[in-house]
Scaffold this active site. Structure first.
Site, mmCIF file in Angstrom:
data_model
loop_
_atom_site.group_PDB
_atom_site.id
_atom_site.type_symbol
_atom_site.label_atom_id
_atom_site.label_comp_id
_atom_site.label_asym_id
_atom_site.label_seq_id
_atom_site.Cartn_x
_atom_site.Cartn_y
_atom_site.Cartn_z
ATOM 1 N N GLN A 94 1.883 8.305 3.338
ATOM 2 C CA GLN A 94 2.053 7.743 4.033
ATOM 3 C C GLN A 94 2.196 8.147 5.853
ATOM 4 O O GLN A 94 2.090 7.582 6.262
ATOM 5 C CB GLN A 94 3.613 6.963 4.216
ATOM 6 N N THR A 122 2.393 10.011 -2.076
ATOM 7 C CA THR A 122 2.444 8.706 -1.525
ATOM 8 C C THR A 122 3.125 8.506 -0.158
ATOM 9 O O THR A 122 2.481 8.059 0.822
ATOM 10 C CB THR A 122 3.067 7.587 -2.545
ATOM 11 N N PRO A 176 6.657 12.375 -3.737
ATOM 12 C CA PRO A 176 6.050 12.888 -2.701
ATOM 13 C C PRO A 176 4.469 12.963 -1.840
ATOM 14 O O PRO A 176 3.811 12.996 -0.606
ATOM 15 C CB PRO A 176 5.893 14.463 -3.105
ATOM 16 N N GLU A 196 7.367 3.234 9.343
ATOM 17 C CA GLU A 196 7.483 3.251 10.509
ATOM 18 C C GLU A 196 7.630 4.319 11.762
ATOM 19 O O GLU A 196 6.433 4.370 12.883
ATOM 20 C CB GLU A 196 8.381 2.022 11.845
ATOM 21 N N GLY A 255 0.552 -1.112 -0.194
ATOM 22 C CA GLY A 255 0.115 0.234 0.002
ATOM 23 C C GLY A 255 0.562 1.350 -0.275
ATOM 24 O O GLY A 255 0.511 1.980 -0.228
ATOM 25 N N LYS A 258 15.599 7.219 2.874
ATOM 26 C CA LYS A 258 15.463 6.486 4.269
ATOM 27 C C LYS A 258 14.181 6.992 4.698
ATOM 28 O O LYS A 258 13.403 7.059 4.233
ATOM 29 C CB LYS A 258 16.227 7.540 5.561
ATOM 30 N N GLY A 259 13.395 5.225 5.218
ATOM 31 C CA GLY A 259 12.629 4.956 5.614
ATOM 32 C C GLY A 259 11.411 5.496 6.243
ATOM 33 O O GLY A 259 11.728 6.335 7.152
#
Lengths: 326, 214, 716
Positions: free
Chosen positions: C615, C611, C609, C682, C469, C678-679
């Protein structure tokens, strides 16, 4: 889900002819019944579809407003007559369920919906309402959503409807058809307390059909409010809800109607609190006093004991809204 | 309001008569009352004939219009509209998220009104017009709400999206898109676990403000 | 006209739209249960009704005789799963995954005891209701609180110490408090589902909800002892997961076994109730945290202990106490992490996993400390700002958290916040502000991408990664478009099938970094190949179609494996976030409304940007759910969930959520990967629950230390 025989008798009379057989259930919107059938809580042999009966009208009568049992919750909540004459009902309806469910659910079905008690829904758990004599899972269990008024050791489930709370407050009457003709019942007497027979939710007897409700005219339309306290802002059952209606003249309360939801096996009318308000100014202090009076006889069972405090707070808040003090 | 004249039950004629049916018909004062389950099935069940035999007779005919196309089906009365759409008609755009009317993923329009198809028995849809997400676009031309959902990223995983869009279209048609607050309330019957709510609201506002016919 | 996008604060319409958007808005996107497979049958699981004990007998006759039922699979008749059988050459492991239908032991309530397979879903469901079991019941334990004394360390002694133990005790200002995070259930909207079809005795195809088709492929091959390449796993669209599809669960094995039994494909879709017992959850966790500080707000010691629940058959561990090691500069830290084994299913990572649980305690406790110190909570954090990783001593590859604090504070209107709780009341509602931060390791795993340039100018990217998703495909296309210098609409991204090149699980916020690097490297290699053909290395963006035609080639392709180097040896790599919330708390009823949110991510360069914004918004909403309403409740007398449905397990609905400002520092990390990204998944959630709790305190003076913050707790 168990298989069943699906019937669609053509007329009200034909419906009455078939519904008194054991194992027969009426289906209208089905929002609760189909759910219960999926969970194996309701296991009808015959399902009688009544959606085509001419019971959808909302009309003005000599003494009040008549709403057919098959009028959809969404339609009633948007109806001009309801908005004008009984805004409290519209508010309560809009506080219930979701737009999709309100497009399916009917007034009669809303009255007939069963408790949302988790022990009732789980067929592996004890529940006197589902299986008389099996015990009450909630009494000493997770009873956060449960009753503080009128419960018994057999059952502390609550009736989940918002609509019914407003109809109880508004002195509505239920119109019931049976083989012997029609009868009328005050709305406050339609649902029962659990006592030793929690399997019985209401006074409808085998073979009877709700055909409508009637709300007598009143002077509450200016000062009504339905306040629902829940764990999220929408699409959730009430922790506590209050239907408040006031008839105020020159700042003095002439008549008051109060009922609570989420606190009892039936919509819980607060007669003493209502009486205590008559002749008094519509003030926060008076509302708080009435709210305290309303809590007489309330009993917490552990998880739900917060309702002893939330209940009066919600009553006072609803009255403030109704009186225009907020 | 629905016209009663337009309401036709499945025109099934039981192939076997038996006394219970005759009694039933006699008791009901109107001969037009129809018992719709073939009696053979019930009789077999009563007589404890192997259920597998009885099963053949447990289906009823169902006629409904889905996305403009007439469907003549044979369904068990217990089949929900949702399962019929997904498993029999391969219209898998309508999603199963909870199967109990608690999430809105299964939202479709029945005669123009949004409902939860998971709590709707298919057999009760006889003669109705159903619109699913697959029926919203006109050929290759997306519905304005579909366009707006793409533009405003009104989804992530996409699973609640068909239900959200069907609800969003209804929300505007019903006149419940007057403000952000009203949209939020009237879109609360559709859960989105990815958390696209603000984007969904923005998409609806754009379509509403754009004044296009939905 | 190209609109200029403010990457620091994109709006919901900014940037390239999702590449799979059209499929998703038309209902054409097919999820695992939605494939048409010839001869399909339907499986429904039956769960145990006891919580601990053994099955003594089963009555499956009625189900077997029900119309349409093809088989009832139980431990009594199921074909043995080879991978479940003990390896005589090795000592039997004490713990391990649940072996469905392998024996008669029951270790949690709702554990699958039978699979009923029928020709239609309705018949399978009804058949399942007819299966009855007799049990020998044994005492069970499902309450962590009642068995906290039986906690044990999962590894070694479960202790960590830096500097002096319990140094907080000697500090002039200190906070010592207990915090509870209730069990949260992932509850993605798509029910976990699998269609299993045996194509031959040793050949299998599954359409399965999984966050990693390769991992599922390996698991299935190992369990059924068949060659890996004989297992095809398809997961083209995944309707959310948030961690629940990070491992192979018993129901997947059940469907595969069932398909073997009936010799036809079996579709098994979990019910929403099954979702509470069968695919993990965020474990109920009790924490105690103590923080000491000097009068000027310098942290002198943190002591953090946590007890998390796990099942009776597996140890599930997560980074709950790790947040205290390395979020802030503090010389003395000691932690203790214990598990409590209960009669419940095994938990699994749920978005933000243990760090979200730990951050609720740490960020709440810091907030409490800030009131004792009469210090602004942001200022307290800035005074303990870690310039290097306090645990490893390594420099950060990048950290712009201080800028994030500033951005968030500006957007929420932090200057309106009053330090005194309960100071602002408007129309019967208290108004309050809160903030909470999060950090999560930034990773890069190996991944392989095949890139193919076609003569029609289309570039096809292929890799096995799932897209649950976040918009992975969209981000990959944007990376490739930039690298190749071609428009994004010329690029196709194919993923979610196990015969595609290897990619890691979609989890741990690593996909854009890992797979994105592989896309980047594959494009670089493909471009080089073109440049070699042209013989002119200077041509930056050659006309690929022209070159193919000139050389009479149908296509040009590369398959590139991409791995990070040794940058991790030299740098501590993390993503950072800070969440700011304004809440309204009803003075009479205790109802909390989220009024405004600003969530800021320091997650390197923002690749996509639109998506990315979604998130961050989604993570914030997940955090709001965790904070205000999510709680899976077991009646411990029975060991059974009593709110295992979407009416009673509350997740936020639209009415709960205001517009959310998603903000990005958007500064590339120079070391982690070629994109500098970077992620984000989380950190979008970590810290949010504390931000809400802190705002509730600021508004009302009520400190709630046990989630969720429902009206009853605020009123109490």
């Amino acid at each position: 889900m168990k298989q069943f025989q699906y019937l669609r008798p053509a007329t009200q009379q034909a419906v009455l002819d078939v519904i008194n057989k054991p194992g027969t259930k009426i289906i209208a919107g089905g929002t609760n019944l189909v759910d219960l059938m999926k969970r194996g809580v309701a296991t009808p042999d015959k399902l009688v579809d009544i959606n085509h009966l001419p019971l959808k009208n909302i009309t003005i009568t000599k003494t009040g407003l008549h709403i057919g049992a098959l009028a959809l919750n969404s339609v009633v909540s948007e109806n001009d007559l309801v908005a004008k004459k009984q805004p409290l009902l519209a508010m309560a309806l809009k506080a219930g369920a979701s737009p999709q469910l309100r497009n399916m659910a009917t007034v009669g079905g809303n009255m007939m919906q069963r408790t949302r008690c988790g022990y009732f829904y789980d067929t592996t758990m004890p529940c006197n309402k589902r299986v008389p004599g099996s015990g009450c899972g909630a009494y000493e269990g997770v009873n956060r959503m449960h009753a503080i008024f009128g419960g018994s050791e057999q059952c502390i489930a609550v009736h989940p409807s918002d609509m019914c709370v407003s109809l109880a407050a508004l002195d509505a009457e239920v119109i019931i058809a049976g083989k012997k003709g029609e009868r009328r019942l005050p709305f406050t007497e339609f649902h029962r307390l659990p006592g030793d027979h929690p399997e019985m939710d209401n006074q409808l007897t085998a073979g009877e059909l709700i055909i409508g409700v009637e709300i007598p005219d009143n002077n509450f339309s200016k000062n009504s409010y339905y306040l629902k306290v829940r764990d999220r802002q929408s699409y959730a059952f009430a922790l506590v809800s209050v239907a408040a209606a006031l008839d105020i003249e020159n700042g003095i309360i002439q008549h008051a109607r109060l009922a609570m939801g989420g606190v009892a096996h039936k919509p819980w009318r607060l007669f003493d609190a209502e009486r205590s308000l008559i002749g008094k100014p519509a003030s926060e202090d008076n509302f708080k006093q009435a709210a305290q009076l309303a809590m007489q006889g309330a009993k917490g069972y552990g998880y739900n004991s917060f309702k002893l405090k939330l209940g009066p707070a919600t009553i006072a808040e609803a009255l403030k809204h109704a009186a225009g003090l907020v | 309001m629905e016209k009663e004249e337009s309401f036709h039950g499945p025109d099934i004629e039981p192939d076997v008569e038996d006394s219970s049916r005759r009694n039933f018909l006699k008791q009901s004062s109107l001969l037009t009352a129809v018992a719709l389950t073939p009696v053979t099935a019930l009789k077999a069940a009563e007589m404890r004939v192997d259920d597998k035999v009885a099963s053949v007779f447990e289906k009823l005919p169902l006629k409904m219009e889905v996305n403009g196309k007439q469907q003549n089906l044979s369904v068990e009365p217990r089949s929900t509209l949702l399962d019929i759409l997904r498993e029999q008609l391969d219209l898998t755009g309508t999603k199963k998220g909870c199967d109990h009317g608690q999430c809105g993923a299964c939202t479709v329009h029945v005669d123009g009104k949004r409902i939860n198809s998971c709590l709707t028995l298919g057999i009760m849809m006889n003669g109705k017009k159903i619109t699913t997400i697959e029926g919203l676009a006109k050929g290759d031309q997306l519905h304005p709400m579909q366009e707006a959902f793409i533009k405003h990223d009104g989804f992530q995983c996409g699973y609640c999206t068909p239900g959200q869009i069907m609800s969003a279209v209804a929300c505007i048609r019903e006149g419940h898109a007057g403000s952000e607050q009203e949209i939020r309330e009237y879109m609360s019957g559709n859960i989105c676990r990815c958390g696209a709510y603000p984007n969904i609201v923005n998409a609806i506002l754009e379509v509403k403000d754009g004044g296009q016919t939905v | 006209m190209e609109k200029v996008i403010n990457l620091n604060m994109p709006s919901s319409s900014d940037g390239m739209s999702r590449i799979d958007g059209r499929l998703k808005v038309t209902g054409a996107a097919k999820y695992s249960a939605e494939y048409t497979v010839e001869g399909l049958t339907y499986g429904v699981l039956v769960g145990s009704t006891i919580t601990n004990g053994t099955i003594t007998s089963m009555d499956t006759k009625a189900a077997e005789h029900a119309p349409g039922v093809l088989a009832v699979v139980t431990h009594l008749n199921a074909p043995k799963v080879p991978g479940f059988q003990p390896d005589p050459s090795k000592p039997a492991p004490k713990k391990g995954p649940l072996k469905i239908f392998d024996d008669n032991k029951i270790v949690y309530n709702g554990q699958p005891i039978a699979l009923v397979i029928a020709d239609t879903y309705e018949r399978a469901l009804y058949g399942a209701s007819l299966v009855k079991a007799q049990y020998n019941k044994e005492p069970h334990q499902t309450s962590l609180q009642e068995s906290i004394g039986k906690g044990y360390p999962p590894h070694g002694d479960g202790l960590y110490k830096r500097g002096t133990e319990d140094a907080w005790k000697l500090a002039p200002f200190k906070v010592e408090q207990e915090y509870i995070v209730s069990t949260n259930t992932h509850n993605p909207m798509e029910l976990h589902a699998i269609i299993a079809r045996w194509d031959a005795d040793d050949k299998l195809t599954v359409w399965d909800k999984t966050q990693g088709v390769k991992a599922t492929q390996n698991d299935v091959a190992r369990l059924f002892k068949i060659p890996v390449h004989n297992v095809q796993v398809n997961s083209k669209f995944v309707g959310g997961a948030f961690g629940s599809a990070l491992r192979t669960w018993p129901h997947e094995v059940a469907a595969i076994v069932g398909a073997k039994v009936v010799k036809r494909p079996v579709k098994l879709v979990l019910s929403r109730a099954d979702m509470f017992t069968s695919v993990g959850y965020r474990p109920y966790t009790w924490q105690k945290i103590a923080i000491g500080a000097t009068a000027d707000g310098k942290l002198t010691g943190i002591t953090h202990e946590a007890y998390g629940q796990t099942s009776a058959y597996e140890n599930f561990t997560e980074g709950t106490v790790r947040v205290s090691l390395n979020t802030y500069a503090c010389p003395n830290v000691n932690t203790k992490y214990n598990l409590v084994s209960l009669n419940v299913g095994t938990p699994t990572w749920m978005r933000g996993p243990g760090e979200a649980t730990g951050a609720f305690a740490l960020e709440s406790a810091l907030d409490e400390l800030s009131y004792d110190l009469k210090l602004d909570p942001i200022e307290l954090r800035l005074r303990n700002y870690a310039e290097v990783d306090p645990e490893s001593g390594k420099p950060y590859s990048s950290k712009f958290l201080n800028e994030a604090y500033q951005m968030g504070a500006d957007h929420i209107g932090w200057k309106e916040r009053k330090q005194e709780p309960g100071a602002v009341k408007k129309d019967g509602w208290f108004v309050g502000y809160g903030m909470g931060g999060g950090m999560f390791g930034a990773y890069r795993d190996g991944a392989t991408v095949k890139a193919t340039m076609m003569t029609d100018g289309r570039l096809i990217l292929q890799t096995a990664v799932s897209d649950i998703g976040p918009g992975t495909g969209t981000a990959m296309v944007l990376i490739a478009a930039e690298k190749m210098g071609i428009p994004a609409d010329k690029i196709t991204f194919e993923n979610g099938e196990s015969d595609l090149p290897d990619a890691p699980m979609q989890g741990g916020s690593g996909t854009t970094s890992s797979v994105g690097s592989a896309v980047h490297d594959a494009c670089a290699e493909l471009k080089q190949k073109f440049q070699k053909l042209i013989g002119n290395g200077d041509t930056d963006n050659p006309d690929y179609v022209q070159v193919l035609k000139q050389h009479n080639l149908p296509l040009l392709e590369v398959t590139t494996k991409s791995n990070g180097g040794d940058e991790r040896k030299n740098y501590s790599m993390n993503s950072w976030s800070v969440h700011f919330v304004r809440v309204l708390v009803n003075a009479a009823t205790g109802v909390v409304k989220i009024d405004k949110v600003a969530s800021v991510a320091d997650s390197g360069h923002i690749v996509s940007p639109k998506t990315a914004r979604s998130q961050v918004v989604g993570g914030a909403i997940g955090g709001i759910g965790m904070a205000l309403m999510e709680e899976s409740i077991i009646d411990h007398r029975y060991g059974r969930y009593i709110n295992n449905n979407f009416a009673d397990y509350h997740v936020p609905v639209n009415a709960d959520i205001p517009q959310i400002d998603a903000l990005f520092v958007n500064k590339p990390d120079p070391y982690i990967n070629p994109m500098g990204a970077k992620g984000m998944a989380e950190i979008a959630l970590i810290g949010m629950a504390a931000a809400v709790a802190n705002a509730v305190y600021n508004a009302s003076g009520k400190r709630v230390r046990e989630l969720p913050i429902t009206p009853d707790k605020v009123m109490a």
